[in-house]
Design a protein around this motif. Structure first.
Motif, PDB file in Angstrom:
ATOM      1  N   ILE A 222      -5.080  33.697  -7.454  1.00 54.97           N
ATOM      2  CA  ILE A 222      -5.825  33.269  -6.271  1.00 54.97           C
ATOM      3  C   ILE A 222      -5.904  34.433  -5.295  1.00 54.97           C
ATOM      4  O   ILE A 222      -4.965  34.691  -4.549  1.00 54.97           O
ATOM      5  CB  ILE A 222      -5.113  32.070  -5.607  1.00 54.97           C
ATOM      6  CG1 ILE A 222      -4.946  30.945  -6.619  1.00 54.97           C
ATOM      7  CG2 ILE A 222      -5.867  31.621  -4.373  1.00 54.97           C
ATOM      8  CD1 ILE A 222      -3.901  29.917  -6.247  1.00 54.97           C
ATOM      9  N   LYS A 224      -6.730  36.675  -2.119  1.00 53.72           N
ATOM     10  CA  LYS A 224      -6.934  36.418  -0.700  1.00 53.72           C
ATOM     11  C   LYS A 224      -8.100  37.270  -0.220  1.00 53.72           C
ATOM     12  O   LYS A 224      -8.087  38.486  -0.346  1.00 53.72           O
ATOM     13  CB  LYS A 224      -5.667  36.770   0.083  1.00 53.72           C
ATOM     14  CG  LYS A 224      -5.803  36.471   1.566  1.00 53.72           C
ATOM     15  CD  LYS A 224      -4.545  36.859   2.322  1.00 53.72           C
ATOM     16  CE  LYS A 224      -3.464  35.807   2.190  1.00 53.72           C
ATOM     17  NZ  LYS A 224      -2.293  36.109   3.051  1.00 53.72           N
ATOM     18  N   SER A 243     -16.313  26.836   2.035  1.00 53.42           N
ATOM     19  CA  SER A 243     -15.086  26.136   1.641  1.00 53.42           C
ATOM     20  C   SER A 243     -15.303  24.637   1.488  1.00 53.42           C
ATOM     21  O   SER A 243     -16.081  24.040   2.221  1.00 53.42           O
ATOM     22  CB  SER A 243     -14.000  26.342   2.693  1.00 53.42           C
ATOM     23  OG  SER A 243     -13.859  27.711   2.972  1.00 53.42           O
ATOM     24  N   ALA A 246     -11.694  23.432   5.142  1.00 56.20           N
ATOM     25  CA  ALA A 246     -11.328  24.599   5.939  1.00 56.20           C
ATOM     26  C   ALA A 246     -10.752  24.137   7.258  1.00 56.20           C
ATOM     27  O   ALA A 246     -11.073  23.062   7.762  1.00 56.20           O
ATOM     28  CB  ALA A 246     -12.547  25.484   6.183  1.00 56.20           C
ATOM     29  N   HIS A 260      -8.872  29.158   7.853  1.00 54.51           N
ATOM     30  CA  HIS A 260      -8.391  29.182   6.479  1.00 54.51           C
ATOM     31  C   HIS A 260      -9.208  28.215   5.639  1.00 54.51           C
ATOM     32  O   HIS A 260      -9.340  27.050   5.988  1.00 54.51           O
ATOM     33  CB  HIS A 260      -6.907  28.800   6.407  1.00 54.51           C
ATOM     34  CG  HIS A 260      -6.388  28.747   5.002  1.00 54.51           C
ATOM     35  ND1 HIS A 260      -5.358  27.922   4.615  1.00 54.51           N
ATOM     36  CD2 HIS A 260      -6.793  29.401   3.897  1.00 54.51           C
ATOM     37  CE1 HIS A 260      -5.148  28.091   3.318  1.00 54.51           C
ATOM     38  NE2 HIS A 260      -5.999  28.978   2.861  1.00 54.51           N
ATOM     39  N   HIS A 262     -10.499  27.112   1.421  1.00 58.11           N
ATOM     40  CA  HIS A 262     -10.226  27.266   0.000  1.00 58.11           C
ATOM     41  C   HIS A 262     -11.513  27.037  -0.790  1.00 58.11           C
ATOM     42  O   HIS A 262     -12.217  26.063  -0.561  1.00 58.11           O
ATOM     43  CB  HIS A 262      -9.145  26.287  -0.453  1.00 58.11           C
ATOM     44  CG  HIS A 262      -8.733  26.528  -1.863  1.00 58.11           C
ATOM     45  ND1 HIS A 262      -7.853  27.522  -2.203  1.00 58.11           N
ATOM     46  CD2 HIS A 262      -9.126  25.946  -3.011  1.00 58.11           C
ATOM     47  CE1 HIS A 262      -7.706  27.525  -3.520  1.00 58.11           C
ATOM     48  NE2 HIS A 262      -8.464  26.585  -4.029  1.00 58.11           N
ATOM     49  N   GLU A 264     -13.277  26.902  -4.687  1.00 62.98           N
ATOM     50  CA  GLU A 264     -13.225  26.941  -6.150  1.00 62.98           C
ATOM     51  C   GLU A 264     -14.604  27.377  -6.595  1.00 62.98           C
ATOM     52  O   GLU A 264     -15.585  26.663  -6.387  1.00 62.98           O
ATOM     53  CB  GLU A 264     -12.909  25.553  -6.727  1.00 62.98           C
ATOM     54  CG  GLU A 264     -11.529  25.023  -6.419  1.00 62.98           C
ATOM     55  CD  GLU A 264     -10.426  25.724  -7.198  1.00 62.98           C
ATOM     56  OE1 GLU A 264     -10.708  26.261  -8.291  1.00 62.98           O
ATOM     57  OE2 GLU A 264      -9.284  25.743  -6.711  1.00 62.98           O
ATOM     58  N   SER A 269     -10.047  30.449  -8.078  1.00 66.07           N
ATOM     59  CA  SER A 269      -9.481  29.654  -7.016  1.00 66.07           C
ATOM     60  C   SER A 269      -9.184  30.651  -5.898  1.00 66.07           C
ATOM     61  O   SER A 269      -8.338  31.514  -6.053  1.00 66.07           O
ATOM     62  CB  SER A 269      -8.204  29.032  -7.576  1.00 66.07           C
ATOM     63  OG  SER A 269      -7.719  28.081  -6.718  1.00 66.07           O
ATOM     64  N   ASP A 271      -8.519  31.790  -1.843  1.00 63.92           N
ATOM     65  CA  ASP A 271      -8.162  31.493  -0.461  1.00 63.92           C
ATOM     66  C   ASP A 271      -8.890  32.461   0.457  1.00 63.92           C
ATOM     67  O   ASP A 271      -8.843  33.666   0.251  1.00 63.92           O
ATOM     68  CB  ASP A 271      -6.646  31.619  -0.253  1.00 63.92           C
ATOM     69  CG  ASP A 271      -5.941  30.332  -0.639  1.00 63.92           C
ATOM     70  OD1 ASP A 271      -6.467  29.263  -0.286  1.00 63.92           O
ATOM     71  OD2 ASP A 271      -4.897  30.407  -1.308  1.00 63.92           O
ATOM     72  N   PHE A 273      -9.512  33.775   4.361  1.00 63.95           N
ATOM     73  CA  PHE A 273      -8.952  33.796   5.710  1.00 63.95           C
ATOM     74  C   PHE A 273      -9.917  34.465   6.673  1.00 63.95           C
ATOM     75  O   PHE A 273     -10.355  35.586   6.430  1.00 63.95           O
ATOM     76  CB  PHE A 273      -7.609  34.545   5.722  1.00 63.95           C
ATOM     77  CG  PHE A 273      -6.527  33.797   5.014  1.00 63.95           C
ATOM     78  CD1 PHE A 273      -5.688  32.958   5.724  1.00 63.95           C
ATOM     79  CD2 PHE A 273      -6.377  33.906   3.639  1.00 63.95           C
ATOM     80  CE1 PHE A 273      -4.696  32.254   5.072  1.00 63.95           C
ATOM     81  CE2 PHE A 273      -5.393  33.191   2.978  1.00 63.95           C
ATOM     82  CZ  PHE A 273      -4.548  32.360   3.690  1.00 63.95           C
TER      83      PHE A 273
END
Ligand SMILES: Nc1nc2c(ncn2[C@@H]2O[C@H](COP(=O)(O)OP(=O)(O)OP(=O)(O)O)[C@@H](O)[C@H]2O)c(=O)[nH]1
Ligand SMILES: [Mg+2]
Length: 383
Positions: A222, A224, A243, A246, A260, A262, A264, A269, A271, A273
Protein backbone atom coordinates in the motif's frame (compact mmCIF):
# COMPACT_ATOMS: atom_id res chain seq x y z
CA UNK A 1 -1.96 -24.37 -10.17
CA UNK A 2 -1.68 -20.97 -8.57
CA UNK A 3 1.59 -19.24 -7.76
CA UNK A 4 0.17 -17.98 -4.47
CA UNK A 5 0.90 -14.32 -5.24
CA UNK A 6 -1.57 -11.43 -4.87
CA UNK A 7 -2.75 -9.94 -8.20
CA UNK A 8 -0.72 -12.44 -10.27
CA UNK A 9 -3.06 -15.24 -9.12
CA UNK A 10 -5.99 -13.31 -10.57
CA UNK A 11 -4.19 -13.03 -13.90
CA UNK A 12 -2.78 -16.48 -14.48
CA UNK A 13 -3.19 -20.15 -13.65
CA UNK A 14 -0.17 -22.32 -14.26
CA UNK A 15 -1.01 -25.39 -16.36
CA UNK A 16 0.77 -28.68 -15.65
CA UNK A 17 4.13 -29.08 -17.35
CA UNK A 18 5.14 -25.41 -17.30
CA UNK A 19 8.32 -23.76 -16.09
CA UNK A 20 8.01 -20.52 -14.12
CA UNK A 21 11.10 -18.48 -13.27
CA UNK A 22 11.41 -15.82 -10.61
CA UNK A 23 14.06 -13.48 -11.93
CA UNK A 24 15.23 -11.77 -8.77
CA UNK A 25 17.26 -8.65 -8.14
CA UNK A 26 20.18 -9.67 -5.83
CA UNK A 27 19.26 -7.11 -3.18
CA UNK A 28 15.71 -8.38 -2.88
CA UNK A 29 14.66 -11.37 -0.82
CA UNK A 30 13.64 -13.92 -3.46
CA UNK A 31 13.48 -17.18 -1.52
CA UNK A 32 10.14 -16.25 -0.02
CA UNK A 33 8.53 -16.24 -3.48
CA UNK A 34 9.47 -19.87 -4.04
CA UNK A 35 8.43 -20.72 -0.52
CA UNK A 36 5.07 -19.00 -0.96
CA UNK A 37 4.38 -20.80 -4.25
CA UNK A 38 5.39 -24.09 -2.64
CA UNK A 39 3.25 -23.49 0.45
CA UNK A 40 0.21 -22.56 -1.66
CA UNK A 41 0.41 -25.81 -3.58
CA UNK A 42 1.19 -27.93 -0.54
CA UNK A 43 -1.97 -26.47 0.93
CA UNK A 44 -3.89 -27.21 -2.27
CA UNK A 45 -2.89 -30.86 -1.92
CA UNK A 46 -0.16 -31.12 -4.56
CA UNK A 47 3.01 -33.09 -3.99
CA UNK A 48 5.76 -30.50 -3.72
CA UNK A 49 9.53 -30.69 -3.41
CA UNK A 50 11.68 -27.73 -2.36
CA UNK A 51 15.25 -27.87 -3.68
CA UNK A 52 17.67 -26.02 -1.42
CA UNK A 53 21.18 -25.10 -2.51
CA UNK A 54 22.16 -22.32 -0.15
CA UNK A 55 20.28 -22.93 3.10
CA UNK A 56 20.30 -25.95 5.34
CA UNK A 57 17.03 -27.92 5.45
CA UNK A 58 16.62 -26.76 9.04
CA UNK A 59 16.87 -23.12 7.97
CA UNK A 60 14.35 -23.81 5.20
CA UNK A 61 11.89 -25.34 7.66
CA UNK A 62 12.37 -22.49 10.13
CA UNK A 63 11.75 -19.90 7.46
CA UNK A 64 8.53 -21.58 6.37
CA UNK A 65 7.52 -21.53 10.00
CA UNK A 66 8.37 -17.82 10.40
CA UNK A 67 5.90 -17.02 7.64
CA UNK A 68 3.29 -19.15 9.37
CA UNK A 69 3.33 -21.97 6.82
CA UNK A 70 2.95 -25.56 7.90
CA UNK A 71 5.11 -27.90 5.84
CA UNK A 72 5.15 -30.79 8.29
CA UNK A 73 2.88 -32.66 5.95
CA UNK A 74 3.30 -35.73 3.89
CA UNK A 75 3.00 -34.04 0.49
CA UNK A 76 6.05 -31.84 1.17
CA UNK A 77 9.67 -32.88 0.78
CA UNK A 78 13.10 -31.28 0.47
CA UNK A 79 15.90 -32.00 -1.93
CA UNK A 80 18.96 -31.20 0.12
CA UNK A 81 21.70 -29.91 -2.18
CA UNK A 82 23.29 -27.92 0.63
CA UNK A 83 24.48 -30.22 3.43
CA UNK A 84 26.94 -31.93 1.08
CA UNK A 85 28.75 -28.62 0.52
CA UNK A 86 29.40 -28.13 4.22
CA UNK A 87 30.22 -31.80 4.82
CA UNK A 88 27.02 -32.75 6.62
CA UNK A 89 24.85 -35.73 5.98
CA UNK A 90 21.16 -35.31 5.40
CA UNK A 91 17.92 -36.82 6.66
CA UNK A 92 15.87 -35.44 3.79
CA UNK A 93 14.00 -37.57 1.28
CA UNK A 94 16.27 -36.40 -1.54
CA UNK A 95 19.97 -35.75 -1.00
CA UNK A 96 22.84 -34.75 -3.28
CA UNK A 97 26.11 -35.82 -1.68
CA UNK A 98 28.26 -33.63 -3.91
CA UNK A 99 26.27 -30.64 -5.19
CA UNK A 100 29.20 -29.53 -7.34
CA UNK A 101 28.88 -32.78 -9.31
CA UNK A 102 26.48 -31.74 -12.02
CA UNK A 103 25.53 -35.31 -13.01
CA UNK A 104 24.57 -36.32 -9.49
CA UNK A 105 22.71 -33.05 -8.98
CA UNK A 106 20.85 -33.39 -12.25
CA UNK A 107 19.86 -37.03 -11.70
CA UNK A 108 18.43 -36.19 -8.28
CA UNK A 109 16.51 -33.18 -9.60
CA UNK A 110 15.08 -35.42 -12.36
CA UNK A 111 13.94 -37.89 -9.74
CA UNK A 112 12.05 -35.14 -7.90
CA UNK A 113 10.41 -33.98 -11.12
CA UNK A 114 9.26 -37.52 -11.86
CA UNK A 115 7.85 -38.00 -8.35
CA UNK A 116 6.26 -34.59 -7.61
CA UNK A 117 3.59 -32.23 -8.97
CA UNK A 118 5.72 -29.18 -8.24
CA UNK A 119 9.47 -28.76 -7.84
CA UNK A 120 10.82 -25.42 -6.57
CA UNK A 121 14.48 -24.84 -7.32
CA UNK A 122 16.07 -22.43 -4.89
CA UNK A 123 18.19 -21.51 -6.73
CA UNK A 124 19.35 -22.14 -10.28
CA UNK A 125 21.95 -19.38 -9.95
CA UNK A 126 23.63 -21.11 -7.00
CA UNK A 127 23.79 -24.26 -9.12
CA UNK A 128 25.46 -22.32 -11.93
CA UNK A 129 27.90 -20.82 -9.43
CA UNK A 130 28.74 -24.29 -8.10
CA UNK A 131 28.81 -26.37 -11.28
CA UNK A 132 29.33 -23.84 -14.02
CA UNK A 133 27.29 -23.19 -17.15
CA UNK A 134 26.89 -26.93 -17.81
CA UNK A 135 23.90 -26.73 -15.50
CA UNK A 136 22.00 -24.99 -18.29
CA UNK A 137 22.12 -28.09 -20.52
CA UNK A 138 20.64 -30.07 -17.65
CA UNK A 139 18.09 -27.36 -16.94
CA UNK A 140 16.89 -27.83 -20.51
CA UNK A 141 16.36 -31.53 -19.80
CA UNK A 142 14.51 -30.76 -16.56
CA UNK A 143 12.16 -28.47 -18.48
CA UNK A 144 11.47 -31.24 -21.00
CA UNK A 145 10.93 -33.77 -18.26
CA UNK A 146 8.55 -31.45 -16.41
CA UNK A 147 6.53 -31.08 -19.59
CA UNK A 148 6.45 -34.87 -20.14
CA UNK A 149 5.51 -35.60 -16.53
CA UNK A 150 2.98 -32.79 -16.19
CA UNK A 151 4.98 -31.37 -13.28
CA UNK A 152 5.40 -27.66 -12.68
CA UNK A 153 8.95 -26.41 -12.27
CA UNK A 154 9.41 -23.15 -10.34
CA UNK A 155 12.87 -21.67 -10.47
CA UNK A 156 14.65 -18.87 -8.70
CA UNK A 157 17.25 -17.16 -10.86
CA UNK A 158 19.15 -14.32 -9.19
CA UNK A 159 20.16 -11.50 -11.51
CA UNK A 160 23.86 -11.46 -10.74
CA UNK A 161 25.84 -9.85 -13.55
CA UNK A 162 25.82 -13.02 -15.67
CA UNK A 163 26.71 -13.15 -19.31
CA UNK A 164 23.67 -11.89 -21.22
CA UNK A 165 23.58 -15.23 -23.08
CA UNK A 166 22.98 -17.16 -19.86
CA UNK A 167 20.12 -14.88 -18.87
CA UNK A 168 18.55 -15.26 -22.34
CA UNK A 169 18.76 -19.06 -22.20
CA UNK A 170 17.05 -19.18 -18.82
CA UNK A 171 14.32 -16.76 -19.94
CA UNK A 172 13.78 -18.64 -23.21
CA UNK A 173 13.42 -22.00 -21.49
CA UNK A 174 10.90 -20.58 -19.03
CA UNK A 175 7.22 -20.47 -19.99
CA UNK A 176 6.69 -17.59 -17.58
CA UNK A 177 9.08 -15.09 -16.04
CA UNK A 178 8.27 -12.99 -13.02
CA UNK A 179 10.72 -10.24 -12.14
CA UNK A 180 11.24 -9.32 -8.52
CA UNK A 181 13.05 -6.08 -7.83
CA UNK A 182 13.58 -3.03 -5.69
CA UNK A 183 12.47 0.52 -6.22
CA UNK A 184 15.35 2.62 -5.12
CA UNK A 185 16.68 6.05 -5.19
CA UNK A 186 19.70 6.05 -2.89
CA UNK A 187 17.66 3.99 -0.43
CA UNK A 188 15.22 1.17 -1.15
CA UNK A 189 11.77 2.72 -1.06
CA UNK A 190 9.79 -0.29 -2.06
CA UNK A 191 9.81 -3.61 -3.83
CA UNK A 192 7.82 -4.94 -6.74
CA UNK A 193 7.19 -8.04 -8.73
CA UNK A 194 5.92 -8.12 -12.25
CA UNK A 195 4.92 -10.47 -15.04
CA UNK A 196 7.60 -10.20 -17.68
CA UNK A 197 6.54 -13.12 -19.85
CA UNK A 198 3.79 -15.73 -20.06
CA UNK A 199 3.66 -17.93 -23.16
CA UNK A 200 0.43 -19.86 -22.59
CA UNK A 201 -2.00 -17.00 -22.29
CA UNK A 202 -2.35 -13.41 -23.31
CA UNK A 203 -1.87 -11.05 -20.39
CA UNK A 204 -0.27 -7.66 -20.32
CA UNK A 205 2.81 -7.17 -18.16
CA UNK A 206 1.80 -5.98 -14.77
CA UNK A 207 3.73 -4.88 -11.72
CA UNK A 208 2.75 -5.13 -8.10
CA UNK A 209 4.38 -3.40 -5.17
CA UNK A 210 4.83 -5.72 -2.24
CA UNK A 211 5.86 -6.02 1.33
CA UNK A 212 6.98 -9.04 3.30
CA UNK A 213 4.81 -9.77 6.29
CA UNK A 214 5.58 -12.29 9.04
CA UNK A 215 3.45 -14.29 9.24
CA UNK A 216 1.86 -13.98 5.84
CA UNK A 217 4.63 -13.64 3.25
CA UNK A 218 4.31 -11.53 0.11
CA UNK A 219 1.48 -8.96 0.30
CA UNK A 220 0.47 -6.30 -2.23
CA UNK A 221 1.95 -3.10 -0.91
CA UNK A 222 0.00 0.00 0.00
CA UNK A 223 2.02 2.95 -1.18
CA UNK A 224 1.62 6.27 0.49
CA UNK A 225 0.91 9.02 -1.96
CA UNK A 226 1.22 12.61 -0.88
CA UNK A 227 -1.04 15.33 -2.25
CA UNK A 228 0.50 18.74 -1.74
CA UNK A 229 0.23 22.26 -3.12
CA UNK A 230 -0.43 25.89 -2.14
CA UNK A 231 -3.27 27.16 0.02
CA UNK A 232 -6.74 26.66 -1.47
CA UNK A 233 -5.47 24.87 -4.64
CA UNK A 234 -7.95 22.00 -4.24
CA UNK A 235 -5.96 19.33 -2.37
CA UNK A 236 -8.74 18.30 0.01
CA UNK A 237 -11.22 18.28 -2.88
CA UNK A 238 -8.84 16.08 -4.90
CA UNK A 239 -8.33 13.58 -2.08
CA UNK A 240 -12.09 13.28 -1.61
CA UNK A 241 -12.68 12.93 -5.36
CA UNK A 242 -10.48 9.83 -5.70
CA UNK A 243 -11.25 8.19 -2.36
CA UNK A 244 -14.10 5.89 -1.41
CA UNK A 245 -13.80 7.28 2.04
CA UNK A 246 -11.79 10.28 3.14
CA UNK A 247 -11.39 12.33 6.24
CA UNK A 248 -10.23 15.93 6.41
CA UNK A 249 -9.39 17.96 9.42
CA UNK A 250 -10.49 21.41 8.33
CA UNK A 251 -11.26 24.59 10.19
CA UNK A 252 -13.08 27.46 8.48
CA UNK A 253 -12.57 25.82 5.09
CA UNK A 254 -8.84 25.29 5.32
CA UNK A 255 -6.99 22.11 6.22
CA UNK A 256 -5.32 22.33 9.61
CA UNK A 257 -4.04 18.79 9.89
CA UNK A 258 -4.25 16.21 7.13
CA UNK A 259 -6.59 14.83 4.55
CA UNK A 260 -6.55 11.08 4.50
CA UNK A 261 -8.19 8.97 1.85
CA UNK A 262 -8.08 5.37 0.74
CA UNK A 263 -8.26 4.31 -2.91
CA UNK A 264 -8.67 0.83 -4.35
CA UNK A 265 -7.60 1.25 -7.93
CA UNK A 266 -6.01 -0.91 -10.67
CA UNK A 267 -5.42 -3.70 -8.17
CA UNK A 268 -3.64 -1.37 -5.80
CA UNK A 269 -4.61 -0.45 -2.35
CA UNK A 270 -3.45 3.13 -1.91
CA UNK A 271 -3.37 5.48 1.03
CA UNK A 272 -3.51 9.11 0.01
CA UNK A 273 -2.47 11.92 2.30
CA UNK A 274 -3.24 15.58 1.63
CA UNK A 275 -1.10 18.20 3.32
CA UNK A 276 -2.26 21.57 4.59
CA UNK A 277 -1.43 24.40 2.23
CA UNK A 278 -0.59 27.14 4.69
CA UNK A 279 3.06 27.85 5.36
CA UNK A 280 2.76 27.56 9.10
CA UNK A 281 2.34 23.80 8.65
CA UNK A 282 5.50 23.39 6.57
CA UNK A 283 7.50 21.41 9.15
CA UNK A 284 5.06 18.52 8.55
CA UNK A 285 5.86 18.45 4.83
CA UNK A 286 9.38 17.09 5.18
CA UNK A 287 8.24 14.29 7.46
CA UNK A 288 5.39 13.29 5.15
CA UNK A 289 7.58 13.45 2.05
CA UNK A 290 10.07 11.10 3.65
CA UNK A 291 7.47 8.37 3.96
CA UNK A 292 5.74 8.83 0.62
CA UNK A 293 6.28 6.82 -2.55
CA UNK A 294 5.08 9.52 -4.90
CA UNK A 295 3.80 13.08 -4.86
CA UNK A 296 0.86 14.79 -6.53
CA UNK A 297 1.27 18.54 -6.68
CA UNK A 298 -2.01 20.42 -7.04
CA UNK A 299 -1.84 23.95 -8.38
CA UNK A 300 -4.60 26.46 -8.92
CA UNK A 301 -4.20 27.16 -12.64
CA UNK A 302 -5.66 30.64 -12.20
CA UNK A 303 -3.09 31.72 -9.61
CA UNK A 304 0.40 32.00 -11.14
CA UNK A 305 1.42 34.07 -8.12
CA UNK A 306 1.19 30.83 -6.09
CA UNK A 307 3.58 28.90 -8.39
CA UNK A 308 6.80 29.82 -6.53
CA UNK A 309 5.14 28.52 -3.36
CA UNK A 310 4.10 25.34 -5.23
CA UNK A 311 7.65 24.83 -6.42
CA UNK A 312 8.95 25.18 -2.88
CA UNK A 313 6.47 22.60 -1.56
CA UNK A 314 7.50 20.25 -4.34
CA UNK A 315 11.13 20.59 -3.36
CA UNK A 316 10.34 19.97 0.30
CA UNK A 317 8.39 16.78 -0.38
CA UNK A 318 10.46 15.29 -3.22
CA UNK A 319 13.90 16.04 -1.89
CA UNK A 320 14.79 12.33 -2.00
CA UNK A 321 13.97 12.34 -5.69
CA UNK A 322 10.45 10.94 -5.45
CA UNK A 323 8.49 10.78 -8.69
CA UNK A 324 5.73 13.38 -8.98
CA UNK A 325 2.96 14.56 -11.24
CA UNK A 326 1.24 17.94 -11.36
CA UNK A 327 -2.51 18.51 -11.44
CA UNK A 328 -3.36 21.78 -13.18
CA UNK A 329 -6.54 22.30 -11.20
CA UNK A 330 -9.53 24.64 -11.62
CA UNK A 331 -9.41 24.32 -15.39
CA UNK A 332 -13.12 25.28 -15.42
CA UNK A 333 -12.35 28.85 -14.40
CA UNK A 334 -11.98 31.54 -17.09
CA UNK A 335 -8.38 32.54 -16.44
CA UNK A 336 -6.96 29.03 -16.08
CA UNK A 337 -3.50 28.64 -17.59
CA UNK A 338 -2.89 25.61 -19.81
CA UNK A 339 -0.62 22.78 -18.60
CA UNK A 340 2.07 23.84 -21.06
CA UNK A 341 1.90 27.44 -19.86
CA UNK A 342 2.25 26.18 -16.27
CA UNK A 343 5.24 24.03 -17.25
CA UNK A 344 6.93 27.11 -18.67
CA UNK A 345 6.19 29.37 -15.74
CA UNK A 346 7.19 26.79 -13.14
CA UNK A 347 10.17 25.71 -15.22
CA UNK A 348 9.27 22.01 -14.93
CA UNK A 349 11.13 19.38 -16.99
CA UNK A 350 9.43 18.11 -20.18
CA UNK A 351 8.92 14.60 -18.83
CA UNK A 352 6.89 15.68 -15.79
CA UNK A 353 3.22 14.88 -16.45
CA UNK A 354 0.97 17.94 -15.99
CA UNK A 355 -2.67 16.95 -16.12
CA UNK A 356 -5.65 19.31 -16.40
CA UNK A 357 -8.23 18.72 -13.67
CA UNK A 358 -11.48 20.07 -12.27
CA UNK A 359 -11.26 18.41 -8.86
CA UNK A 360 -14.67 19.48 -7.57
CA UNK A 361 -16.27 17.74 -10.58
CA UNK A 362 -13.92 14.76 -10.47
CA UNK A 363 -12.58 15.55 -13.93
CA UNK A 364 -9.04 14.31 -14.63
CA UNK A 365 -8.40 13.02 -11.12
CA UNK A 366 -7.93 9.36 -12.13
CA UNK A 367 -5.73 10.43 -15.03
CA UNK A 368 -3.47 12.01 -12.41
CA UNK A 369 -3.42 8.78 -10.43
CA UNK A 370 -2.74 6.75 -13.60
CA UNK A 371 0.16 9.01 -14.50
CA UNK A 372 1.71 8.63 -11.05
CA UNK A 373 1.25 4.84 -10.93
CA UNK A 374 2.77 4.51 -14.41
CA UNK A 375 5.67 6.65 -13.30
CA UNK A 376 6.17 4.54 -10.20
CA UNK A 377 6.15 1.36 -12.24
CA UNK A 378 8.50 2.70 -14.89
CA UNK A 379 10.68 4.06 -12.15
CA UNK A 380 10.89 0.65 -10.55
CA UNK A 381 12.22 -0.90 -13.75
CA UNK A 382 14.74 1.83 -14.44
CA UNK A 383 16.30 2.18 -11.00
N1 LIG B 1 -13.91 26.07 -9.70
C1 LIG B 1 -13.24 25.15 -9.08
N2 LIG B 1 -13.18 25.14 -7.73
C2 LIG B 1 -12.47 24.16 -7.12
C3 LIG B 1 -11.82 23.14 -7.87
N3 LIG B 1 -11.22 22.32 -6.99
C4 LIG B 1 -11.49 22.79 -5.76
N4 LIG B 1 -12.24 23.89 -5.83
C5 LIG B 1 -12.71 24.76 -4.71
O1 LIG B 1 -11.59 25.43 -4.18
C6 LIG B 1 -11.76 25.64 -2.77
C7 LIG B 1 -10.55 25.09 -2.01
O2 LIG B 1 -10.55 23.71 -2.13
P1 LIG B 1 -9.83 22.75 -1.06
O3 LIG B 1 -9.91 21.38 -1.60
O4 LIG B 1 -10.31 23.01 0.30
O5 LIG B 1 -8.35 23.32 -1.18
P2 LIG B 1 -7.08 22.89 -0.32
O6 LIG B 1 -5.94 22.91 -1.25
O7 LIG B 1 -7.32 21.66 0.42
O8 LIG B 1 -6.97 24.11 0.69
P3 LIG B 1 -6.08 24.23 2.04
O9 LIG B 1 -6.14 22.92 2.72
O10 LIG B 1 -6.72 25.33 2.80
O11 LIG B 1 -4.72 24.58 1.58
C8 LIG B 1 -13.05 24.96 -2.41
O12 LIG B 1 -14.06 25.94 -2.37
C9 LIG B 1 -13.28 23.99 -3.56
O13 LIG B 1 -14.63 23.73 -3.78
C10 LIG B 1 -11.92 23.19 -9.29
O14 LIG B 1 -11.36 22.36 -10.03
N5 LIG B 1 -12.63 24.20 -9.83
MG1 LIG C 1 -7.19 21.24 2.35
Amino acid sequence: MKLGLPIIDELIDVPAGKVVTYYVDPEVEGDVFLMQTTQKNVEDGYKCCFVTTSMSPMTVRNRFKEFGWDINVENFSILDAYSGIVGDISNEKYFVRDPSNVEELSDTVKMTIAENDLVAICSLSTMIDLCGEDVLEHFKEWCKLASLNDSVLVVQFIAWPYDEKIVEIVKDLSNAVITVGGIHHRVILGQYYGLLKVDWTDVKGKSVLFKLVKPGGVRAYIPKILVTGPYNAGKSTFVHAISERAISVDRLGTTVALDHGHVEYRGFSIDVFGTPGQERFDPILKVLGGEALGVILIVDSTKPESFPRAKKMLEETTRFGLPYVVAANKQDLPNALSPEEIRKRMNLPDDVPIIPTVANKGIGVYEVLDALIDLLMRWSYEH
